[in-house]
Write an enzyme that holds these catalytic residues in place. Structure first.
Site: not given
Lengths: 190, 266, 248
Positions: B146, B42-45
């Site tokens: 997400n 998942r796009t965490q940064q």
């Protein structure tokens, strides 16, 4: 613990419990027992265990077995007893409750004890207070006795209600005869 | 018929947590199982990022600008990236934030565009509809924890009305006559507001371009993640135009005279 | 079971602003400022927080703007379904209960929004219902919520409930205040909140919902810039009053 969410938890699930008690009545042509009602709630909250529900409840009523009080909290604990107090001010209420309770209290005595206990909690606990509602449950159902202002109870007492000793619960007891404006009887006569 | 007793609903004895084990008793999971769930990223940064987008309303429509840089952390990695994207005949979106998520948004919008075109029902999506669509997508993704890590501006003209609005990774939306994302919200927005507020209906294209150019210049002077190469989109009743890349004329000679700015050692 | 993944993403933010509502005998006033902000940045000077739901109910939302807009959208959808099913508007006490169930449905991932619902009850009395983010609610005579709640609510307690005031000998405080007393209180609340709170300002929208044949109608038309938003004049009527607030 005194956060907003526990209010929503109690309000929502007690409404929900009320609906199911009514459904029980419609389905079975008889009122649900106190034990069953409380178990309904305790099973419900237990299924959410660990997810952060926060409630402490007392389910009080009268069924075929006579009067009953159940304590149910969000851990899933369910206890039958004849004396409970719940919430952030419960310890203060217990103090008054325990010293005043005996099994053969009259109606008026019981009401006064309840009133006085909640007054104690409202007075000493920062998260309890404002006013106190009093209900009395007997064989023929519940009855709303009254709504009492905690500050008023402190200074003037609950008003002219059965069981009340007359006078305030707190203030006069502490300052009676302790100031020149209100001298003690000895000083007054001397 | 499911023959596994643990899946029959509330368990009886075997799975029953008789001792109320703390903190969570396990309830049987009956939903579909994803064998690769641990591998889903998942796009965490954000990784490759674009900086500010700015946009204003003017007499004939909307003008929007973004530079051509896609950074990799503090590295100026890609210097010819287009961050303005036309959708349909009346709309442009400008993106800051994660560029891979922006590319995904572009594919979404292209699919939407094709679907709309194929219907041949006499309807076409205007800027308001595209903004609504994007805000629903962004909000849905944030609700799944997400997010699509972007700040987007949507601008356009349709049926004689100008539209300019913002949406970001949280699904937050708003609209105003001047908008700026990222650093631009702090540096360019005050300049845009003083130049544009109250003059939305009188500013000419030339004046609007001056305002935009000036803001891009100020951003380039102070935003370390910006570039002196940028594009300008204009959306008017005549349609969308996205310019070729423009270069900013900047001067740094003033730095010589300022202590602590230039090459002085003392 | 999926193992817990370290999450840096925070799905919430706080968008400032303040809302309030006051109930009268046969009217209800619901107001909110129009500034939307995040941190020290003003995102826009005009983002409405007060929404008309039906002819007799208006909802104000405050907190996380994205959640607020989504929540209003879903409430309106449910009210439309109700209209299709029952060919009438949902009564306000039912809307209040609906909002409770909708909020509590998200108990474990809440809408980060404080709601205040104002309007006219079926018996023609003015009503205000206030909610917390997970759905506990209460009917009250007045309520403020949002960034400047701590500035506005004590003022309202003093001016509406007459808290910490003693009536002149031989007199008593009124139970309900007339509309011409309430409206200046609302405006003063917001001008004061604007002075002392950085997240409040730019614009003010006041919705006034009047019961059928309300006496409060007299004098309301005289208010500058007032605008009626109901089509029918024979039932409950809703008006909007817009005012500028300081933009600094």
């Amino acid at each position: 613990m005194a956060g907003g969410v526990c209010i929503a938890d109690c309000q929502y699930w007690e409404t929900y419990l009320g609906m199911h008690c009514r459904l029980h009545e419609l389905r079975n042509r008889e009122r649900i027992s106190v034990s069953a009602a409380s178990k309904y709630l305790s099973n419900l909250v237990y299924s959410y265990k660990g997810m952060g529900l926060s409630m402490g409840t007392m389910i009080c009523g009268w069924d075929k077995t006579g009067p009953a009080v159940f304590y149910v909290d969000s851990d899933g604990t369910r206890l039958k007893g004849d004396l409970f107090s719940v919430g952030s001010g419960s310890t203060f209420a217990y103090g008054v409750l325990d010293q005043g309770y005996h099994w053969d209290l009259s109606d008026e005595e019981a009401q006064e004890l309840g009133r006085r206990s909640i007054y104690a909690a409202g007075h000493r606990d920062a998260f309890s207070g404002n006013t106190c509602n009093l209900y009395h449950v007997k064989e023929d159902g519940w009855k709303f006795i009254g709504n009492y202002d905690i500050s008023k109870m402190h200074y003037e007492g609950p008003g002219n209600v059965p069981g009340a000793p007359g006078g305030g619960y707190g203030y006069d007891l502490r300052v009676e005869g302790r100031s020149s404006a209100n001298p003690p009887p000895v000083a007054a006569t001397a | 018929m499911d023959h596994f007793p643990t899946n029959w609903g509330r368990p009886r004895n075997d799975a029953f947590d008789a001792y109320g084990t703390y903190p969570i008793h396990q309830r049987p999971q009956n939903g579909p199982k994803d064998a690769f769930s641990a591998g889903v990223q998942r796009t965490q940064q954000p990784i490759v990022t674009g900086t500010s987008v700015i946009a204003i309303k003017y007499k004939d429509g909307i003008m929007m600008a973004a530079d051509n840089l896609a950074s990799y952390g503090s590295l100026a990695r890609f210097k010819d990236v287009q961050r303005l994207h036309p959708v349909g005949d009346n709309t442009v979106i400008g993106a800051g934030g994660d560029m891979s998520d922006f590319q995904y948004i572009q594919t979404l919008l292209n699919e939407l565009d094709i679907e709309e075109y194929t219907a041949q029902d006499g309807h076409s999506l205007g800027p308001a509809e595209i903004h609504e669509y994007l805000s629903q997508v962004m909000y849905a993704r944030r609700s799944k924890i997400n997010p699509l890590w972007n700040s987007l501006l949507v601008g356009g003209v349709k049926n004689g009305t100008r539209f300019l609005a913002y949406v970001d990774l949280l699904g937050t939306t708003y609209s105003a006559s001047t908008l700026a994302t990222g650093y631009g919200a702090h540096i360019a927005q005050p300049l845009l507001r003083t130049a544009v507020e109250g003059f939305e209906d009188v500013l000419t294209e030339e004046q609007a371009l001056k305002i935009i150019e000036n803001s891009m210049k100020v951003l380039f002077y102070r935003d370390a993640r910006s570039l002196n190469k940028y594009q300008v989109a204009t959306i008017t009743k005549d349609g969308v135009n996205i310019s070729e890349s423009k270069h900013l004329e900047t001067s740094w000679s003033f730095a010589e005279g300022i202590r602590g700015y230039g090459a002085q050692t003392q | 079971m999926t193992q817990p993944v370290q999450q840096a993403f925070n799905p919430y933010t706080e968008n400032g602003g303040t809302i309030l509502a006051i109930a009268g005998a046969d009217f209800s006033v619901i107001a909110g400022d129009t500034r939307q902000s995040e941190g020290y940045s003003i995102q826009t000077r005009y983002a409405p927080k007060v929404f008309r739901l039906t002819d007799k109910a208006t909802l104000a939302v405050n907190g996380f703007a994205a959640d607020g807009n989504m929540f209003v959208k879903k409430v309106r959808q449910r009210l439309e379904w109700y209209r299709h099913a029952h060919a009438k508007d949902m009564p306000i006490r039912a809307i209040a209960r609906l909002i409770q169930t909708m909020l509590y449905a998200r108990r474990f991932f809440p809408y980060y929004v404080y709601n205040i619902l104002g309007g006219i009850e079926e018996d023609g009395t003015g009503a205000v219902y206030s909610f917390d983010p997970v759905g506990s609610y209460e009917r009250e005579a007045c309520r403020a919520a949002g960034a400047a709640q701590s500035l506005v609510q004590p003022f309202l307690d003093n001016q509406i409930y007459f808290k910490n005031q003693t009536p002149a000998p031989g007199t008593s405080f009124p139970k309900h205040l007339p509309l011409f007393t309430v409206l200046p209180l609302v405006i003063d609340s917001f001008t004061s909140a604007t002075e002392r709170h950085i997240e409040v300002g730019d614009g003010l929208e006041i919705y006034v919902v009047l019961a059928k044949n309300s006496d409060s109608l007299q004098g309301l038309q005289a208010i500058g810039g007032i605008q009626e938003v109901t089509a029918n004049t024979d039932g409950e009527r809703t008006f909007v009053i817009r005012r500028d607030l300081k933009k600094d």
